[in-house]
Design a protein around this motif. Structure first.
Motif, short mmCIF file in Angstrom:
data_model
loop_
_atom_site.label_atom_id
_atom_site.label_comp_id
_atom_site.label_asym_id
_atom_site.label_seq_id
_atom_site.Cartn_x
_atom_site.Cartn_y
_atom_site.Cartn_z
N ARG A 1 50.10 25.25 37.61
CA ARG A 1 50.78 26.28 38.40
C ARG A 1 49.88 27.50 38.58
O ARG A 1 49.93 28.17 39.61
N MET A 2 49.06 27.79 37.58
CA MET A 2 48.13 28.92 37.69
C MET A 2 47.11 28.67 38.80
O MET A 2 46.77 29.58 39.55
N THR A 3 46.64 27.42 38.92
CA THR A 3 45.67 27.13 39.97
C THR A 3 46.31 27.25 41.35
O THR A 3 45.66 27.67 42.30
N VAL A 4 47.59 26.91 41.45
CA VAL A 4 48.30 27.07 42.72
C VAL A 4 48.35 28.55 43.09
O VAL A 4 48.11 28.94 44.24
N ALA A 5 48.67 29.41 42.10
CA ALA A 5 48.73 30.85 42.35
C ALA A 5 47.37 31.38 42.75
O ALA A 5 47.25 32.20 43.66
N LEU A 6 46.33 30.91 42.10
CA LEU A 6 44.98 31.35 42.41
C LEU A 6 44.57 30.90 43.80
O LEU A 6 43.94 31.65 44.56
N ASN A 7 44.95 29.69 44.17
CA ASN A 7 44.64 29.18 45.50
C ASN A 7 45.36 30.00 46.57
O ASN A 7 44.78 30.33 47.61
N ASP A 8 46.62 30.35 46.32
CA ASP A 8 47.36 31.19 47.27
C ASP A 8 46.69 32.54 47.43
O ASP A 8 46.61 33.10 48.53
N TYR A 9 46.22 33.10 46.30
CA TYR A 9 45.63 34.44 46.34
C TYR A 9 44.38 34.47 47.20
O TYR A 9 44.09 35.45 47.87
N ALA B 1 49.07 45.10 41.73
CA ALA B 1 47.66 44.97 41.36
C ALA B 1 47.40 43.57 40.79
O ALA B 1 48.26 43.00 40.12
N PRO B 2 46.22 43.00 41.06
CA PRO B 2 45.91 41.65 40.54
C PRO B 2 45.95 41.61 39.02
O PRO B 2 45.52 42.54 38.35
N LEU C 1 49.36 37.13 39.84
CA LEU C 1 48.75 37.17 41.17
C LEU C 1 49.77 37.06 42.30
O LEU C 1 49.41 37.23 43.46
N GLY C 2 51.04 36.79 41.98
CA GLY C 2 52.03 36.56 43.03
C GLY C 2 52.19 37.75 43.95
O GLY C 2 52.06 37.64 45.18
N LEU C 3 52.49 38.93 43.40
CA LEU C 3 52.70 40.11 44.23
C LEU C 3 51.38 40.64 44.79
O LEU C 3 51.36 41.24 45.87
N ALA C 4 50.27 40.42 44.08
CA ALA C 4 48.97 40.79 44.63
C ALA C 4 48.66 39.95 45.86
O ALA C 4 48.08 40.44 46.84
N THR C 5 49.06 38.69 45.83
CA THR C 5 48.89 37.82 47.00
C THR C 5 49.71 38.34 48.17
O THR C 5 49.24 38.39 49.32
N VAL C 6 50.94 38.76 47.90
CA VAL C 6 51.81 39.31 48.94
C VAL C 6 51.13 40.51 49.59
O VAL C 6 51.07 40.62 50.83
N ARG C 7 50.62 41.43 48.77
CA ARG C 7 50.01 42.64 49.33
C ARG C 7 48.78 42.30 50.17
O ARG C 7 48.57 42.88 51.24
#
Length: 358
Positions: free
Chosen positions: A185-193, A294-295, A308-314
């Motif tokens: 799941r962490m890699t998915v978040a990183l990929n989204d970011y 912030a990341p 990284l979720g909200l950092a991705t949004v921003r």
């Protein structure tokens, strides 16, 4: 030459291996010891140890290797096929060599995963680079993580099939599989970011219900959509990433004492649209409302993730020419909003309540 090396090439190579995998001689590595324990229990050996090439002593072990002879070993191979060392089983009788091979694959994958995970700390530097450089850097990190994770998951699955339910080893294997799933799941978040931002427009009146249907039955009775919703200047893929991150954030930080409720609505702010996601969760302190974007910021370390979720949004919203914000919701909970330009005249663009810009 560093203090860890000498004129002997084998000593230099061994020191490089230790540095690469973050191993300190004489200091046991918890994950490696756990892998040795799994291998010992699975094979029935008296002891199992990880030996890296060029080192006289094992870097991790479970049981006492001095109490029994070495009866079997399996190579530790990196993702390029290079030999890092061997996983050695010590016993007074033969052991299951097949299971030792499986365990060796898990140990090697764990070592490679440690290397890839270290690279995540370089991500903050990548944030300051261009979008193309960021996407390339995060993509490489995801690639480096996915390979050892796939090997770990496969080894755990094979080993688990050999162990009956209720056995201690079964519990350990299930726990290890859970850890591997969290890293995935962490890699998915990183990929989204690090995803590339694309141009386009999206009719939220169509996209939001379609996305919610993909989450059934998890969110279909949780999220309330207040119409009308506008057409915004963001691509459908970017909209999906943003909304998914906001809904998952609300789910993670829900109040266990009440049923989760999430409301999605929109209001016009000048020439832009502000899309709001409001939940009735734990809420966020006033001082943290800006810091959450912030990341790598995680307000609750007990909840798994990379922050990284909200950092991705921003990042996605900023690339679309918009901005994001958060505020405390009336009655508790949090309201997170993103404001992006309207996509132009449409059946939805003129609907809704118009407010003055902040």
């Amino acid at each position: 030459m560093s203090e860890h090396t000498s004129g002997d090439p084998s000593v230099s190579d061994a020191a490089a291996l230790l540095e690469r995998y973050g191993i300190v001689p004489g200091v046991p590595s918890g994950p490696l010891v756990a892998q040795c324990r799994l291998a010992r229990v699975a094979t029935g050996a008296a002891a199992v140890a990880v030996h890296l090439d060029g080192l006289a002593e094992p870097v991790a072990s479970d049981g006492d290797p001095a109490q029994a002879p070495a009866v079997a070993s399996a190579g530790l191979l990196d993702e390029d096929g290079g030999v890092l060392g061997r996983l050695v089983a010590y016993a007074d009788r033969p052991v299951d060599a097949g299971l030792l091979e499986v365990a060796a694959g898990g140990v090697a994958a764990l070592l490679e995963a440690e290397v890839a995970r270290d690279r995540i700390f370089d991500l903050e530097e990548a944030v300051a680079r261009s979008d193309d450089q960021l996407a390339q850097a995060s993509g490489q990190i995801v690639h480096d993580l996915n390979n050892p994770l796939a090997a770990i998951a496969m080894c755990l699955e094979i080993a688990r099939e050999q162990v009956p339910d209720g056995d201690l080893l079964a519990s350990l294997l299930d726990r290890a599989a859970g850890s591997a799933a969290r890293m995935k799941r962490m890699t998915v978040a990183l990929n989204d970011y690090g995803q590339r931002i694309t141009q386009g427009s999206t009719d939220l009146a169509v996209e939001v219900p379609a996305l919610l249907r993909e989450f059934e039955p998890l969110l279909d009775e949780v999220v309330e959509v207040v119409e009308p919703l506008p057409v915004v200047a963001m691509s459908p893929g970017d909209v999906r990433t943003v909304l998914t991150a906001l809904w998952e954030n609300a789910t993670k930080f829900r109040d266990d004492e009440v049923d989760l409720e999430v409301v999605v609505d929109a209001e016009q702010v000048g020439e832009a649209w502000r899309v709001r996601v409001t939940d009735n969760g734990r809420g966020i302190g006033q001082a943290e409302l800006e810091r959450i974007f912030a990341p790598t910021v995680r307000l609750d370390k007990r909840i798994p993730g990379m922050g990284l979720g909200l950092a991705t949004v921003r990042r996605i919203v900023a690339a679309a020419g918009g901005r994001v914000g958060a505020e405390q919701a009336h009655g508790g909970g949090t309201r997170i909003w993103f404001e992006v330009p309207a996509a132009g005249p449409s059946g939805h663009a003129g609907a809704g309540r118009q407010v003055s810009p902040d």
